[in-house]
Design an enzyme around this catalytic site. Structure first.
Site, mmCIF file in Angstrom:
data_model
loop_
_atom_site.group_PDB
_atom_site.id
_atom_site.type_symbol
_atom_site.label_atom_id
_atom_site.label_comp_id
_atom_site.label_asym_id
_atom_site.label_seq_id
_atom_site.Cartn_x
_atom_site.Cartn_y
_atom_site.Cartn_z
ATOM 1 N N ARG A 154 0.867 -1.186 0.000
ATOM 2 C CA ARG A 154 0.000 0.000 0.000
ATOM 3 C C ARG A 154 0.902 1.234 0.000
ATOM 4 O O ARG A 154 1.673 1.434 0.932
ATOM 5 C CB ARG A 154 -0.898 -0.003 1.244
ATOM 6 C CG ARG A 154 -1.718 1.264 1.356
ATOM 7 C CD ARG A 154 -2.542 1.381 2.641
ATOM 8 N NE ARG A 154 -3.110 2.708 2.687
ATOM 9 C CZ ARG A 154 -3.210 3.472 3.768
ATOM 10 N NH1 ARG A 154 -2.799 3.023 4.944
ATOM 11 N NH2 ARG A 154 -3.735 4.671 3.696
ATOM 12 N N HIS B 99 -2.773 10.894 0.990
ATOM 13 C CA HIS B 99 -2.335 10.570 2.346
ATOM 14 C C HIS B 99 -1.741 11.841 2.948
ATOM 15 O O HIS B 99 -0.522 12.036 2.957
ATOM 16 C CB HIS B 99 -1.313 9.433 2.299
ATOM 17 C CG HIS B 99 -1.022 8.804 3.633
ATOM 18 N ND1 HIS B 99 -1.176 7.455 3.887
ATOM 19 C CD2 HIS B 99 -0.579 9.323 4.786
ATOM 20 C CE1 HIS B 99 -0.826 7.188 5.141
ATOM 21 N NE2 HIS B 99 -0.458 8.313 5.709
ATOM 22 N N GLU C 210 -7.134 8.564 6.578
ATOM 23 C CA GLU C 210 -7.419 9.198 7.866
ATOM 24 C C GLU C 210 -7.940 10.621 7.728
ATOM 25 O O GLU C 210 -7.330 11.590 8.214
ATOM 26 C CB GLU C 210 -6.168 9.172 8.748
ATOM 27 C CG GLU C 210 -5.692 7.768 9.028
ATOM 28 C CD GLU C 210 -4.648 7.686 10.127
ATOM 29 O OE1 GLU C 210 -4.182 8.733 10.595
ATOM 30 O OE2 GLU C 210 -4.332 6.549 10.533
ATOM 31 N N ASN D 297 -7.328 1.717 10.083
ATOM 32 C CA ASN D 297 -5.987 1.952 10.645
ATOM 33 C C ASN D 297 -6.139 1.837 12.155
ATOM 34 O O ASN D 297 -6.805 2.665 12.777
ATOM 35 C CB ASN D 297 -5.482 3.351 10.290
ATOM 36 C CG ASN D 297 -5.209 3.502 8.794
ATOM 37 O OD1 ASN D 297 -5.366 2.555 8.023
ATOM 38 N ND2 ASN D 297 -4.806 4.688 8.387
ATOM 39 N N TYR E 157 -4.372 1.500 15.921
ATOM 40 C CA TYR E 157 -3.151 1.645 16.718
ATOM 41 C C TYR E 157 -3.368 1.473 18.215
ATOM 42 O O TYR E 157 -2.454 1.077 18.929
ATOM 43 C CB TYR E 157 -2.515 3.026 16.476
ATOM 44 C CG TYR E 157 -1.840 3.149 15.128
ATOM 45 C CD1 TYR E 157 -0.499 2.825 14.978
ATOM 46 C CD2 TYR E 157 -2.552 3.559 14.011
ATOM 47 C CE1 TYR E 157 0.136 2.928 13.740
ATOM 48 C CE2 TYR E 157 -1.933 3.660 12.765
ATOM 49 C CZ TYR E 157 -0.590 3.337 12.637
ATOM 50 O OH TYR E 157 0.030 3.428 11.413
ATOM 51 N N GLU F 47 -3.531 -0.168 8.204
ATOM 52 C CA GLU F 47 -2.357 0.209 9.015
ATOM 53 C C GLU F 47 -2.467 -0.386 10.405
ATOM 54 O O GLU F 47 -3.557 -0.421 10.984
ATOM 55 C CB GLU F 47 -2.238 1.737 9.182
ATOM 56 C CG GLU F 47 -1.689 2.467 8.009
ATOM 57 C CD GLU F 47 -1.559 3.965 8.248
ATOM 58 O OE1 GLU F 47 -1.253 4.384 9.385
ATOM 59 O OE2 GLU F 47 -1.774 4.711 7.279
HETATM 60 C C1 BGC Z 1 -0.725 7.687 9.501
HETATM 61 C C2 BGC Z 1 0.722 7.441 9.135
HETATM 62 C C3 BGC Z 1 1.602 7.621 10.344
HETATM 63 C C4 BGC Z 1 1.175 6.628 11.408
HETATM 64 C C5 BGC Z 1 2.014 6.652 12.668
HETATM 65 C C6 BGC Z 1 -1.125 7.058 10.827
HETATM 66 O O1 BGC Z 1 -1.976 7.940 11.457
HETATM 67 O O2 BGC Z 1 -1.570 7.272 8.465
HETATM 68 O O3 BGC Z 1 1.069 8.288 8.080
HETATM 69 O O4 BGC Z 1 2.944 7.476 10.058
HETATM 70 O O5 BGC Z 1 -0.153 6.884 11.772
HETATM 71 O O6 BGC Z 1 1.919 7.854 13.331
#
Ligand code: BGC
Length: 496
Positions: free
Chosen positions: A110, A155, A201, A328, A330, A403
């Site tokens: 990607r 992006h 995002e 995405n 995290y 992500e």
């Molecule tokens: C973004 C990336 C970024 C990653 C880590 C995501 O919000 O899409 O571009 O590097 O987080 O911070």
């Protein structure tokens, strides 16, 4: 209780029972207790990047200045004072990237296209041929190595000219401009590319506040207007793709949203409702329009007339315009309905939550997940819970995890050998993929997973101080790339 039925509260409680044992299974960092063979054979494993973070070549090949070129030129804006003028130099070293991806064994890559490489001014009669040539070379090289391209059209980096003309995402003129740019990409690359992501995002400031003047920075009202323009831009691009380019190919078009999981602090109906409201303010802001044709009632209730409305015609174009949802993921948070120690209803999200939603990260003195260097907590269980929630709430849409990744703080004192040891990251991936498998087994229509990110790169406002790469880049020595332990783990994991 059937976990496939969504009823207020029921689904959240049920997730907890189904998934209670997931966290308990995290163990030794490099244990290979799952592999790609635990997933169906057509499940796609890939790795992701974005143009501005890796390409460099900031003013080469006819590229126009973009909003992040503007940000990096503002004194004091980037934590370590760096720029991405060279970054990983992928503009010249893209073949080295393809070789890495191939060597590790991923099925897909990607990457994003820099809009200002294609249209230096954002719009124009004719695209910049040198820009098209660059992406053609990259796509052809990927295909030659058997790697599927997943393209993100935007992006975070917008042509600066569009901000100067009408405020970028803040102006409704962006909708036809984005649709025209997207069409050029479909026309130029669509014969070889089957997976399209319109915007990455869209709900965060890095996307729609870059390059704008301080006076124009979004506030609570204008950010909903900017979001509205992004939703319409996506929908118009998707319409063009479907009518003219999708044809009989199996191509799909979607959008990537950053969504956290919000775990109710207790099982009380109020906390469960607070969790659903928090999810409505994060993902629902975009997902409800795409899957239901209108904004979530919770946002409408809080913002009333300041929230834009879709005309019936817009609603028709928007609803159903995402063939898939890119997630995405995290981190995760706890959420409760009443004020409580350590919880706030003004957390660092782009939008303020209503007064019935308090967000925090600790329960009975225990963090929701391990602290990572950027402050995000690693909470693998949250991924499965989020996916089950999305399945129930939005009719089991097709999902790709676009992500998921782990940061480390750069330590210039470390030797090369030490820099390649990233056991925590390896464990992060292992536990999250395990959680993904759990969701998949519970019927979530998830068909792919992309690790963030291929290599250490320009990490926006942090510059090069925080690194998410599975490959190390020696920025002092010609941007030479090295596989870290996590890349080697993936290599083993991906063996057929
Ligand atoms: C973004 C990336 C970024 C990653 C880590 C995501 O919000 O899409 O571009 O590097 O987080 O911070």
């Amino acid at each position: 209780m059937d976990i496939n039925t969504f009823s207020s509260g029921g689904i959240l409680l049920e997730h907890r029972q189904v998934l209670n044992n997931v966290g308990a299974q995290t163990g030794a960092p490099t244990r290979l207790d799952i592999s790609r063979n635990s997933f169906p054979s057509d499940f796609i494993f890939g790795v992701a990047s974005s143009a501005y973070q890796i390409e460099g070549g900031a003013l080469e090949g006819g590229k126009g200045p973009c909003t992040w070129d503007t940000e990096t030129s503002k004194p004091g804006r980037i934590l370590d004072g760096s720029t991405a003028n060279v970054a990983c130099d992928s503009y010249h070293k893209y073949q080295a990237d393809v070789d890495l991806i191939h060597n590790i064994g991923y099925d897909a890559y990607r990457f994003s296209i820099a809009w200002s490489r294609i249209y230096p001014e954002g719009v124009g009669e004719r695209p910049n041929q040198e820009g098209l040539d660059y992406y053609n070379r990259l796509i052809d090289s990927l295909l030659k190595s058997g790697i599927k391209p997943f393209i993100t059209l935007c992006h975070f980096d917008l042509p600066q000219a569009l901000v100067d003309k009408f405020g970028g995402w803040h102006g409704s003129e962006i909708v036809p401009a984005f649709a025209a740019y997207a069409e050029t990409c479909f026309k130029s690359f669509g014969d070889r590319v089957r997976h399209w992501i319109t915007i990455n995002e869209p709900t965060i400031d890095l996307a729609f506040n870059a390059g704008v003047s301080a006076a124009m920075e979004a506030n609570e009202v204008t950010r909903y207007k900017a979001g509205h323009n992004m939703i319409l831009a996506h929908a118009h691009a998707a319409k063009i793709y479907r009518e003219k380019y999708q044809g009989s190919s199996d191509g799909v078009i979607g959008i990537s949203l950053d969504i956290q999981w919000f775990e109710p602090l207790t099982d009380s109906p109020e906390d469960i409702e607070a969790s659903e409201t928090a999810l409505a303010f994060r993902g629902g802001w975009f997902l409800d329009p795409f899957f239901r044709g209108e904004y979530p009632a919770a946002i409408r209730k809080t913002w009333g007339y300041s929230l834009p409305s879709f005309t019936p015609e817009e609603s028709r174009i928007v609803k159903g315009s995402a063939d898939f949802l890119g997630v995405n993921y995290y981190t995760a948070y706890y959420v409760t309905s009443k004020p409580c120690d350590g919880f706030s209803n003004e957390p660092a999200f782009p939008v303020t939550m209503p007064s019935s939603v308090y967000v925090g990260d600790t329960k009975n003195g225990v963090l929701i997940g391990a602290q990572t260097p950027t402050g995000l907590r690693a909470c693998p269980d949250g991924l499965a819970r989020l996916l089950l929630f999305l399945k129930s709430k939005y009719g089991n849409p097709l999902i790709y995890i676009t992500e998921n990744g782990y940061s480390e703080k750069r330590n210039p004192e470390m030797t090369l050998e030490e820099s390649l040891q990233d056991g925590e990251r390896t464990e992060f991936f292992r536990s999250h993929i395990r959680s993904l498998l759990e969701a998949h087994k519970n019927g979530v229509n998830v068909r792919g997973y992309f690790a963030w990110t291929l290599m250490d790169n320009f990490e926006w406002l942090w510059g090069y101080g925080f690194l998410f790469g599975i490959c190390y880049v020696d920025f002092q020595n010609n941007q030479k790339r090295y596989l870290k332990e996590s890349a080697l783990w993936f290599k083993k994991f991906l063996q057929k």
